[in-house]
Design an enzyme around this catalytic site. Structure first.
Site, PDB file in Angstrom:
ATOM      1  N   SER A 139       0.858  -1.193   0.000  1.00  0.00           N
ATOM      2  CA  SER A 139       0.000   0.000   0.000  1.00  0.00           C
ATOM      3  C   SER A 139       0.889   1.237   0.000  1.00  0.00           C
ATOM      4  O   SER A 139       2.056   1.176   0.431  1.00  0.00           O
ATOM      5  CB  SER A 139      -0.838  -0.035   1.289  1.00  0.00           C
ATOM      6  N   TYR A 152      -2.272  -1.473  10.772  1.00  0.00           N
ATOM      7  CA  TYR A 152      -2.294  -1.692   9.322  1.00  0.00           C
ATOM      8  C   TYR A 152      -1.042  -1.087   8.672  1.00  0.00           C
ATOM      9  O   TYR A 152      -0.383  -1.743   7.870  1.00  0.00           O
ATOM     10  CB  TYR A 152      -3.550  -1.041   8.722  1.00  0.00           C
TER      11      TYR A 152
END
Ligand SMILES: NC(=O)c1ccc[n+]([C@@H]2O[C@H](COP(=O)([O-])OP(=O)(O)OC[C@H]3O[C@@H](n4cnc5c(N)ncnc54)[C@H](OP(=O)(O)O)[C@@H]3O)[C@@H](O)[C@H]2O)c1
Length: 261
Positions: A139, A152
């Site tokens: 990401s 995360y």
């Protein structure tokens, strides 16, 4: 790599990027296998994409990975590509005293430990193929943390580091190691963050996947669609400014009513 006529296993193929990968890779003439935890979502995906093969499997469970491996390689011995896509993203207030210690690291088990175990389990098989590939979905948040989703962010930074190290270790094997540094996109994962991430900043998952497949085709080992490219440069040129930008709204989101002493 040739993006046609492979046998491809995608973790988390029932929505978002995983579903978009499955749909496009089927169109290109690949055999596509997907996993997910929810049988109803797997059945619905099979209804919408009849060519897909579904396996109920939880990437955070090592025994489930071992079972998946046995089933997949016996039914699909031609398997030569693994896409580690399954993931979860949670808004977590680290000052919340009620956070459960076991549940706290759930994203680590799914987003980081999951791909590491999947690679370890499937690598010997992939190495027997003439051409093979691993694609890990990280990401833009691997390059700068998003304080609303602290665990995360840590998992994606960890997965990025692991992917780079894995690529070096596999450089003399037939297994190419790719990283899709995905930008914010309109998928169920992003829903709890509506209002924090402007709708206009969210890319359509099929557009991200189209760029990812183009990257695979051109052997671009690190693929940066859309805003990920900008994050990449900003994280090098002005990491403090970027973190400040990513930190907007944290205080308000986790505001506690003042308790009198
Ligand atoms: N959307 C974004 O803005 C964005 C940005 C950058 C990176 N990413 C990354 O892209 C990947 C895909 O995310 P998405 O946005 O497409 O999310 P999504 O639409 O929520 O899809 C997640 C998929 O993973 C599956 N999954 C979740 N936990 C699993 C587990 N333990 N075992 C097996 N499957 C599991 C889900 O199915 P079940 O729940 O039924 O298991 C679903 O199929 C993730 O790695 C995410 O971190 C997303």
């Amino acid at each position: 790599m040739d993006v046609r006529q492979n046998t491809i296993l995608i973790t988390g193929g029932t929505s978002g990027f995983g579903y978009a990968f499955a749909a496009r890779l089927l169109e290109l003439g690949n055999t596509v296998l997907i996993t997910g935890r929810n049988q109803a979502k797997l059945d619905e995906t099979k209804r919408r994409l009849p060519g897909v093969h579904t396996f109920r499997s939880d990437v955070s469970d090592p025994e489930a990975i071992a079972r998946l491996y046995q089933q997949v390689v016996s039914e699909f011995p031609a398997l030569n590509v693994l896409i580690n896509n399954a993931g979860e993203m949670r808004k977590l207030n680290l000052q919340d005293p009620t956070l459960d210690l076991r549940d706290l690291t759930r994203e680590v088990d799914i987003n980081l430990v999951g791909p590491i175990r999947m690679v370890q389990q499937f690598l010997p098989h992939l190495k027997t193929k003439k051409t093979a590939a691993l694609l890990n979905v990280t990401s833009g948040l691997a390059m700068t943390p998003f304080p609303l989703a602290p665990i995360y962010s840590g998992t994606k930074a960890g997965l990025r580091a692991y992917t780079k190290a894995l690529r070096v270790q596999l450089q003399h094997t037939p297994v190419k190691v790719f990283e899709l540094v995905a930008p914010a996109a309109k998928t169920p994962l992003a829903d709890p963050f509506a209002g924090v991430m402007a709708e206009s900043m969210l890319m359509a998952p099929d557009k991200v996947v189209a760029q990812a497949i183009e990257g695979l085709q051109h052997d671009r080992l690190e693929i940066y669609p859309g805003l990920s490219r900008i994050l990449r440069y900003m994280s090098r040129l002005a990491p403090g400014v970027l973190l400040k930008q990513m930190s907007k709204g944290v205080t308000e989101a986790f505001a506690q009513p003042r308790v009198k002493a």
